[in-house]
Design an enzyme around this catalytic site. Structure first.
Site, PDB file in Angstrom:
ATOM      1  N   ALA A  14       0.807  -1.229   0.000  1.00  0.00           N
ATOM      2  CA  ALA A  14       0.000   0.000   0.000  1.00  0.00           C
ATOM      3  C   ALA A  14       0.834   1.269   0.000  1.00  0.00           C
ATOM      4  CB  ALA A  14      -0.936  -0.006   1.211  1.00  0.00           C
ATOM      5  N   SER A  15       2.105   1.177  -0.330  1.00  0.00           N
ATOM      6  CA  SER A  15       2.930   2.382  -0.387  1.00  0.00           C
ATOM      7  C   SER A  15       2.716   3.158  -1.677  1.00  0.00           C
ATOM      8  CB  SER A  15       4.415   2.011  -0.266  1.00  0.00           C
ATOM      9  OG  SER A  15       4.800   1.100  -1.282  1.00  0.00           O
ATOM     10  N   ARG A  16       2.139   2.512  -2.677  1.00  0.00           N
ATOM     11  CA  ARG A  16       1.938   3.159  -3.974  1.00  0.00           C
ATOM     12  C   ARG A  16       0.898   2.372  -4.769  1.00  0.00           C
ATOM     13  NH1 ARG A  16       6.887   0.617  -4.048  1.00  0.00           N
ATOM     14  NH2 ARG A  16       7.923   2.554  -3.473  1.00  0.00           N
ATOM     15  N   TYR A 171       4.335 -13.957 -14.626  1.00  0.00           N
ATOM     16  CA  TYR A 171       3.365 -13.145 -13.896  1.00  0.00           C
ATOM     17  C   TYR A 171       1.958 -13.717 -14.043  1.00  0.00           C
ATOM     18  CZ  TYR A 171       0.818  -9.009 -12.275  1.00  0.00           C
ATOM     19  OH  TYR A 171      -0.005  -8.146 -11.592  1.00  0.00           O
TER      20      TYR A 171
END
Length: 270
Positions: A14-16, A171
């Site tokens: 949740a930092s970016r 991915y």
């Protein structure tokens, strides 16, 4: 009155990007939010964004949040974060497993250590997050787990192929694994009133990470931010956990089901 008043939400990564935007929206709707990531302060990592910046944004908007560093590959980090959350707010109602990495390259070109890293973050990380949060949610009488997936989980289908997807195997297979894990865990937990759903953006979101990877290449068509994912997450967390679980969801579809068809608040680039 917020739609998530009284709820406590933990958001990883949740930092970016999507994680930060979901944390911001949840706080706007009244949830107390744990902003979790590895990057504690601006400048700690080459890509913009940090725990402190996200917490400050939420506080500036009048929300309530705390930042707790957590490396999702580390079981002890998850255990400590959950313990701190419960000590502070008494419960955990929502977990958003958003933390993930994207390592470009074909299977032939990719280093084995990078494949292993992707597995530890994108697959083992959500497993740890879910496993360790379940006892807290059972104690609360229920909860919501949202695993953030991607359209990359949809494979190219049978060949022959007119064009190649040169870097989607690692991915995409990780996200496909996550969606199968989501439904399996949902079937384990529905009697405990704990919903487990997967949520993906419909199309690309121009997060800080995506912008950094693309460099000067244009990003036409991508959404400007992940606020739509936050709004979709709020809708999910208002549902009955026993009946609305084990779903593979997309943000636009969730909003449409809730009667929200005007997507102009979520602009795309170009």
């Amino acid at each position: 009155m917020g739609k998530l008043d009284g709820k406590v939400a933990v958001v990883t990564g949740a930092s970016r990007g999507i994680g930060r935007d979901m944390a911001v929206v949840f706080a706007r709707e009244g949830a107390k939010v744990v902003v979790s990531a590895r990057t504690e302060n601006e400048g700690d990592f080459r890509i913009p964004g940090s725990i402190q910046t996200a917490v400050n944004r939420i506080a500036d908007e009048g929300g309530e949040a705390v930042g707790i560093r957590c490396d999702v590959t580390q079981e002890d980090d998850f255990a400590a974060m959950y313990q701190q959350t419960v000590e502070r707010w008494g419960r955990i109602d929502i977990l958003v497993n958003n933390a993930a990495i994207l390592i470009p390259g074909t299977v032939q070109d990719m280093q084995v250590r990078h494949w292993d890293l992707l597995y530890r973050v994108n697959i083992r990380g959500p497993f740890l997050g879910c496993k360790l949060v379940i006892p807290y949610m059972k104690e609360n009488g229920g909860g919501h787990i949202i695993n953030i997936s991607s359209e990359g989980a949809i494979g190219p289908g049978e060949g022959p192929y007119e064009s190649s997807r040169p870097d989607g195997s690692a991915y995409g297979s990780g996200k496909a694994h996550l969606e199968r894990f989501t439904q399996g865990l949902a079937s384990e937990l529905y009697q405990n009133n704990i919903a487990v759903n997967a949520l993906s953006p419909r199309g690309a979101i121009a997060s800080e990470g995506q912008r950094w990877f693309r460099g000067d290449r244009p990003y036409t068509g991508a959404r400007e931010d992940g606020i739509i994912m936050g709004d979709a997450g709020v809708v999910i967390c208002q549902k009955d956990p026993k009946s609305y679980t084990g779903k593979i969801l997309y943000d636009e579809d969730v909003l449409a089901e809730a009667g929200i068809t005007d997507l102009s608040p979520y602009p795309r680039i170009g």
